[in-house]
Design a protein around this motif. Structure first.
Motif, PDB file in Angstrom:
ATOM      1  N   ASP A   1       1.103  -6.279   4.863  1.00 44.71           N
ATOM      2  CA  ASP A   1       0.329  -6.111   3.629  1.00 44.71           C
ATOM      3  C   ASP A   1       0.188  -4.644   3.229  1.00 44.71           C
ATOM      4  O   ASP A   1      -0.871  -4.200   2.774  1.00 44.71           O
TER       5      ASP A   1
ATOM      6  N   TYR B   1       2.187  -5.285  -4.014  1.00 47.76           N
ATOM      7  CA  TYR B   1       2.589  -6.602  -4.486  1.00 47.76           C
ATOM      8  C   TYR B   1       1.375  -7.520  -4.590  1.00 47.76           C
ATOM      9  O   TYR B   1       0.484  -7.496  -3.735  1.00 47.76           O
ATOM     10  N   ARG B   2       1.383  -8.359  -5.631  1.00 49.68           N
ATOM     11  CA  ARG B   2       0.320  -9.333  -5.835  1.00 49.68           C
ATOM     12  C   ARG B   2       0.933 -10.701  -6.074  1.00 49.68           C
ATOM     13  O   ARG B   2       1.973 -10.824  -6.725  1.00 49.68           O
ATOM     14  N   ASP B   3       0.284 -11.735  -5.526  1.00 50.68           N
ATOM     15  CA  ASP B   3       0.725 -13.106  -5.735  1.00 50.68           C
ATOM     16  C   ASP B   3       0.294 -13.546  -7.128  1.00 50.68           C
ATOM     17  O   ASP B   3      -0.882 -13.821  -7.373  1.00 50.68           O
ATOM     18  N   GLU B   4       1.255 -13.613  -8.037  1.00 45.12           N
ATOM     19  CA  GLU B   4       0.932 -13.934  -9.424  1.00 45.12           C
ATOM     20  C   GLU B   4       0.537 -15.396  -9.592  1.00 45.12           C
ATOM     21  O   GLU B   4      -0.171 -15.740 -10.533  1.00 45.12           O
TER      22      GLU B   4
ATOM     23  N   GLY C   1      -6.617  -9.658  -7.579  1.00 47.17           N
ATOM     24  CA  GLY C   1      -5.620 -10.602  -7.108  1.00 47.17           C
ATOM     25  C   GLY C   1      -5.249 -10.380  -5.663  1.00 47.17           C
ATOM     26  O   GLY C   1      -5.236  -9.241  -5.181  1.00 47.17           O
TER      27      GLY C   1
ATOM     28  N   GLY D   1      -2.827 -10.462  -2.122  1.00 44.45           N
ATOM     29  CA  GLY D   1      -1.478 -10.044  -1.805  1.00 44.45           C
ATOM     30  C   GLY D   1      -0.554 -11.229  -1.605  1.00 44.45           C
ATOM     31  O   GLY D   1      -0.904 -12.383  -1.900  1.00 44.45           O
TER      32      GLY D   1
END
Length: 284
Positions: free
Chosen positions: A44, A57-60, A75, A77
């Motif tokens: 992470d 990075y983000r989990d859309e 949001g 990760g």
């Protein structure tokens, strides 16, 4: 980052058999990419390039199920499944594609004399590559318009780059730049002054400080002061009458019209053969 790591790793095997790492270059690239993924995305953390730009990075998918976010900092990760698929797509995909291209080129699948099956496989590889490039170009146009997914892998995994922290302090240091400017100006000054200096003149100026009178009086006058050997074809420098090798004296006089004697620092205006009665003086 992978290029820097690869350069250092290649130096370790510099004394090994030449060309040994060349045949294992895809495996080496995959190993380095895996290390970067293992110590960045898997724990992470952003990659080194993303960290410099304050991105993560983000989990859309998780963001779309919630209410509308207010800033790009919100949001969660990536999930473990997204991280694993990211590694498979980036590290494994690039490695398999590089090996497939090298194998097909080595087997010469693209030659017209090959079997129909190999020829068809080569055409299929070329079409897949062209299709991927076209899709990447289309994704680039969409990214320039929306700013959501940089490449096809991020779009497939719904992994979006967002800001990591609200503020990022960038301490700009000009120490390295100032040091480079100083050395650059110093080197240019030396390059400008060196052609203006005569080495023999400088040697004559510092000669009295470099050795005392006793050492100069004990100096061997039978050897050539340039090559420090006994002259096979001795010539005398005029008017000081110091003995030199013909080749040493002739080349120095030809290279520098203002050549001075290496023993007494007197200007050499001509040279003559040693031990010749009624010598014929030859000028420079």
């Amino acid at each position: 980052m992978s290029a820097m790591l690869k350069e250092q790793l290649v130096k370790v095997f510099s004394l090994m058999k030449p060309g040994m790492l060349f045949q294992y270059e895809p495996e080496l690239d995959a190993f380095l990419e895996f290390l970067i993924w293992r110590f960045s995305i898997w724990v992470d953390k952003p990659t080194p390039g993303n960290a410099l730009m304050n991105l993560r990075y983000r989990d859309e998918r998780a963001v779309e199920t919630r209410a509308k976010v207010r800033t790009g900092l919100e949001g969660p990760g990536l999930t473990n499944a997204q991280k694993i698929w990211y590694c498979i797509a980036t590290v494994g995909g690039q490695y398999l594609w590089a090996r497939l291209q090298s194998f097909s080129a080595f087997r010469r699948w693209g030659d017209s004399e090959q079997r129909p099956l190999a020829r068809r496989a080569w055409i299929l590889i070329q079409r897949i590559e062209a299709l991927y490039k076209a899709a990447s170009f289309g994704n680039l146009l969409i990214f320039l318009y929306t700013g959501r997914y940089r490449n096809l892998i991020e779009r497939a995994l719904r992994a979006r780059l967002v800001y990591g922290t609200p503020n990022m302090n960038r301490a700009v240091s000009f120490e390295y730049m100032n040091r480079q400017l100083v050395w650059n100006e110093f080197s240019e000054m030396l390059l400008l002054l060196l052609p203006l200096l005569n080495s023999s003149t400088v040697k004559g100026l510092f000669g009295p400080f470099s050795k005392d009178k006793s050492s100069s009086s004990e100096e061997d006058v039978t050897t050539c002061p340039i090559c420090q050997a006994s002259p096979t074809t001795p010539f005398l420098a005029l008017p000081c009458q110091h003995r030199y090798c013909y080749y040493c004296l002739r080349t120095r006089c030809a290279a520098s019209p203002s050549f001075r004697c290496s023993r007494c620092n007197e200007p050499v205006i001509a040279m003559q053969r040693h031990g010749v009665i009624n010598p014929k003086i030859s000028s420079q």
